[in-house]
Scaffold this motif. Sequence first.
Motif, PDB file in Angstrom:
ATOM      1  N   GLU A 132      34.304  33.460 -49.187  1.00  0.00           N
ATOM      2  CA  GLU A 132      33.465  32.742 -50.142  1.00  0.00           C
ATOM      3  C   GLU A 132      33.649  31.248 -49.887  1.00  0.00           C
ATOM      4  OE1 GLU A 132      34.365  34.045 -54.099  1.00  0.00           O
ATOM      5  OE2 GLU A 132      33.689  36.112 -53.700  1.00  0.00           O
ATOM      6  N   MET A 133      32.587  30.486 -50.120  1.00  0.00           N
ATOM      7  CA  MET A 133      32.598  29.055 -49.793  1.00  0.00           C
ATOM      8  C   MET A 133      32.345  28.237 -51.055  1.00  0.00           C
ATOM      9  SD  MET A 133      30.292  27.022 -46.934  1.00  0.00           S
ATOM     10  CE  MET A 133      31.140  27.781 -45.536  1.00  0.00           C
ATOM     11  N   TRP A 134      33.121  27.155 -51.183  1.00  0.00           N
ATOM     12  CA  TRP A 134      32.893  26.213 -52.279  1.00  0.00           C
ATOM     13  C   TRP A 134      31.756  25.263 -51.902  1.00  0.00           C
ATOM     14  CZ3 TRP A 134      34.258  26.326 -57.149  1.00  0.00           C
ATOM     15  CH2 TRP A 134      35.413  27.024 -57.540  1.00  0.00           C
ATOM     16  N   ILE A 135      30.805  25.112 -52.812  1.00  0.00           N
ATOM     17  CA  ILE A 135      29.628  24.278 -52.610  1.00  0.00           C
ATOM     18  C   ILE A 135      29.540  23.269 -53.758  1.00  0.00           C
ATOM     19  CG2 ILE A 135      27.099  24.261 -52.474  1.00  0.00           C
ATOM     20  CD1 ILE A 135      28.504  25.549 -50.055  1.00  0.00           C
ATOM     21  N   GLY A 136      29.234  22.033 -53.450  1.00  0.00           N
ATOM     22  CA  GLY A 136      29.033  21.021 -54.479  1.00  0.00           C
ATOM     23  C   GLY A 136      27.555  20.775 -54.730  1.00  0.00           C
ATOM     24  N   ARG A 137      27.239  20.321 -55.937  1.00  0.00           N
ATOM     25  CA  ARG A 137      25.875  19.865 -56.250  1.00  0.00           C
ATOM     26  C   ARG A 137      25.938  18.360 -56.498  1.00  0.00           C
ATOM     27  NH1 ARG A 137      21.183  22.132 -57.244  1.00  0.00           N
ATOM     28  NH2 ARG A 137      22.106  24.216 -57.515  1.00  0.00           N
ATOM     29  N   ARG A 138      25.166  17.617 -55.735  1.00  0.00           N
ATOM     30  CA  ARG A 138      25.183  16.169 -55.809  1.00  0.00           C
ATOM     31  C   ARG A 138      24.710  15.667 -57.175  1.00  0.00           C
ATOM     32  NH1 ARG A 138      25.279  13.683 -50.834  1.00  0.00           N
ATOM     33  NH2 ARG A 138      23.748  12.074 -51.375  1.00  0.00           N
ATOM     34  N   ALA A 139      25.289  14.569 -57.619  1.00  0.00           N
ATOM     35  CA  ALA A 139      24.931  14.017 -58.921  1.00  0.00           C
ATOM     36  C   ALA A 139      23.474  13.561 -58.947  1.00  0.00           C
ATOM     37  CB  ALA A 139      25.857  12.850 -59.257  1.00  0.00           C
ATOM     38  N   ALA A 140      22.911  13.511 -60.128  1.00  0.00           N
ATOM     39  CA  ALA A 140      21.501  13.158 -60.296  1.00  0.00           C
ATOM     40  C   ALA A 140      21.215  11.711 -59.931  1.00  0.00           C
ATOM     41  CB  ALA A 140      21.070  13.432 -61.735  1.00  0.00           C
ATOM     42  N   ASP A 141      22.231  10.849 -59.946  1.00  0.00           N
ATOM     43  CA  ASP A 141      21.993   9.438 -59.658  1.00  0.00           C
ATOM     44  C   ASP A 141      22.226   9.076 -58.197  1.00  0.00           C
ATOM     45  OD1 ASP A 141      24.729   9.668 -59.517  1.00  0.00           O
ATOM     46  OD2 ASP A 141      25.175   8.063 -60.962  1.00  0.00           O
ATOM     47  N   GLU A 225      30.290  11.492 -57.759  1.00  0.00           N
ATOM     48  CA  GLU A 225      29.232  11.764 -56.797  1.00  0.00           C
ATOM     49  C   GLU A 225      28.770  13.223 -56.822  1.00  0.00           C
ATOM     50  OE1 GLU A 225      30.241  10.424 -52.918  1.00  0.00           O
ATOM     51  OE2 GLU A 225      30.473   8.325 -53.530  1.00  0.00           O
ATOM     52  N   VAL A 226      29.580  14.097 -57.432  1.00  0.00           N
ATOM     53  CA  VAL A 226      29.256  15.520 -57.486  1.00  0.00           C
ATOM     54  C   VAL A 226      29.128  15.940 -58.940  1.00  0.00           C
ATOM     55  CG1 VAL A 226      29.993  17.855 -56.864  1.00  0.00           C
ATOM     56  CG2 VAL A 226      30.481  15.934 -55.328  1.00  0.00           C
ATOM     57  N   GLU A 227      28.029  16.627 -59.247  1.00  0.00           N
ATOM     58  CA  GLU A 227      27.783  17.059 -60.629  1.00  0.00           C
ATOM     59  C   GLU A 227      28.564  18.314 -60.983  1.00  0.00           C
ATOM     60  OE1 GLU A 227      24.128  19.362 -61.907  1.00  0.00           O
ATOM     61  OE2 GLU A 227      23.632  17.384 -62.701  1.00  0.00           O
ATOM     62  N   SER A 228      28.652  19.254 -60.026  1.00  0.00           N
ATOM     63  CA  SER A 228      29.307  20.529 -60.302  1.00  0.00           C
ATOM     64  C   SER A 228      29.646  21.221 -58.997  1.00  0.00           C
ATOM     65  CB  SER A 228      28.391  21.435 -61.148  1.00  0.00           C
ATOM     66  OG  SER A 228      27.182  21.709 -60.452  1.00  0.00           O
ATOM     67  N   PHE A 229      30.472  22.268 -59.099  1.00  0.00           N
ATOM     68  CA  PHE A 229      30.853  23.077 -57.947  1.00  0.00           C
ATOM     69  C   PHE A 229      30.608  24.551 -58.263  1.00  0.00           C
ATOM     70  CE2 PHE A 229      33.593  19.327 -57.662  1.00  0.00           C
ATOM     71  CZ  PHE A 229      33.423  18.949 -56.345  1.00  0.00           C
ATOM     72  N   GLN A 230      30.359  25.331 -57.219  1.00  0.00           N
ATOM     73  CA  GLN A 230      30.279  26.778 -57.363  1.00  0.00           C
ATOM     74  C   GLN A 230      30.843  27.428 -56.111  1.00  0.00           C
ATOM     75  OE1 GLN A 230      26.146  28.184 -57.539  1.00  0.00           O
ATOM     76  NE2 GLN A 230      25.471  26.257 -56.621  1.00  0.00           N
ATOM     77  N   ARG A 231      31.454  28.594 -56.286  1.00  0.00           N
ATOM     78  CA  ARG A 231      32.000  29.356 -55.162  1.00  0.00           C
ATOM     79  C   ARG A 231      31.115  30.551 -54.934  1.00  0.00           C
ATOM     80  NH1 ARG A 231      38.080  31.640 -55.461  1.00  0.00           N
ATOM     81  NH2 ARG A 231      37.135  33.717 -55.403  1.00  0.00           N
ATOM     82  N   LEU A 232      30.562  30.638 -53.720  1.00  0.00           N
ATOM     83  CA  LEU A 232      29.551  31.650 -53.428  1.00  0.00           C
ATOM     84  C   LEU A 232      29.968  32.494 -52.224  1.00  0.00           C
ATOM     85  CD1 LEU A 232      26.344  29.420 -53.670  1.00  0.00           C
ATOM     86  CD2 LEU A 232      27.272  30.930 -55.435  1.00  0.00           C
ATOM     87  N   PRO A 233      29.584  33.772 -52.224  1.00  0.00           N
ATOM     88  CA  PRO A 233      29.797  34.597 -51.028  1.00  0.00           C
ATOM     89  C   PRO A 233      29.086  33.978 -49.822  1.00  0.00           C
ATOM     90  CG  PRO A 233      29.159  35.945 -52.906  1.00  0.00           C
ATOM     91  CD  PRO A 233      28.962  34.523 -53.325  1.00  0.00           C
ATOM     92  N   LEU A 234      29.675  34.140 -48.644  1.00  0.00           N
ATOM     93  CA  LEU A 234      29.137  33.495 -47.453  1.00  0.00           C
ATOM     94  C   LEU A 234      27.699  33.930 -47.176  1.00  0.00           C
ATOM     95  CD1 LEU A 234      30.053  31.450 -45.373  1.00  0.00           C
ATOM     96  CD2 LEU A 234      30.762  33.340 -43.898  1.00  0.00           C
ATOM     97  N   ALA A 235      27.366  35.186 -47.439  1.00  0.00           N
ATOM     98  CA  ALA A 235      26.000  35.650 -47.210  1.00  0.00           C
ATOM     99  C   ALA A 235      25.002  34.915 -48.108  1.00  0.00           C
ATOM    100  CB  ALA A 235      25.907  37.161 -47.448  1.00  0.00           C
ATOM    101  N   GLU A 236      25.418  34.598 -49.315  1.00  0.00           N
ATOM    102  CA  GLU A 236      24.539  33.864 -50.227  1.00  0.00           C
ATOM    103  C   GLU A 236      24.363  32.416 -49.766  1.00  0.00           C
ATOM    104  OE1 GLU A 236      24.215  32.822 -55.001  1.00  0.00           O
ATOM    105  OE2 GLU A 236      25.482  34.491 -54.317  1.00  0.00           O
TER     106      GLU A 236
END
Length: 284
Positions: A132-141, A225-236
């Motif tokens: 599973e991979m940690w992914i960030g979501r960039r901030a809105a600004d 700089e990052v709004e949130s994080f999520q850990r997702l399966p590699l296939a996703e």
Amino acid sequence: MSFIDKIRACNAWNPSDFVPLWLDGARVGWLRRSACDQLRRWPEQFAVESGRVTWVGAPAEFSARTAALDAVFARLAEEGVVSHLHGERYPLTASTRERACCVIDRACAPFLGARAFGQHLNGYVRTAHGIEMWIGRRAADRRHYPLHLDNLVAGGLPHGLSLVDNLRKECTEEAGIPRALADRAVVAGAITYCRDSAGGLKPDVMYCYDLELPEDFVPVCTDGEVESFQRLPLAEVAALVRDTDAFKLNCNLTIIDFLVRHGFITPEEPDYLEILAGLRAPLP
């Protein structure tokens, strides 16, 4: 869409739209023709010809060269020709960071078509169900790609900072990764690409890293700089890269490289050889 589409998107440019910038017999950049017209305003600095621009007025000293370009870009930024000044220093170089002839503001690198360097880190966890991979979501600004998905850690590589020190800094700021854990990151090579962007040409180098994280680790952004994080399966994660535009464009390449190296993308992939070559595109 496909993996190769994302690689092609990062390598979309027409050489006939740009002319080389020369300094001391070395090509240090690629200028859009509109940029050449801007530099005509400084004839004591730049000799603008139909097929090339030469920085004829460059001082001999590193610091004086930096100051000369700073004066030019201060005017261009004031007039809105360059969108802004970032405040972070990038090397102006014909080859490597260590052979810089001076430094420029990070935001001005595309205007000159200067080679830029960065570091991208894939943070992942091995679970009973697979990677599973940690992914960030960039901030809105964020100025570029607001709210898009991003690698766990990614940032530019300023002049004067070593790769080790900059990676430690980015790990701390972007994901709250302590130094001892950041130092376990494994160098995974480099990705190169060249893209025509709104600000000019981006012939970029991204040094890539893999960091296997403990299953109980949870990233925390400390620089906004990052709004949130999520850990997702590699296939996703792979499906998001392949089938959507959810990720910041160049982050797709870092993940595709990870998918190749960890056997998720195999030689059975129809574009396999083009994918391998496209991740290390020759820089102009």
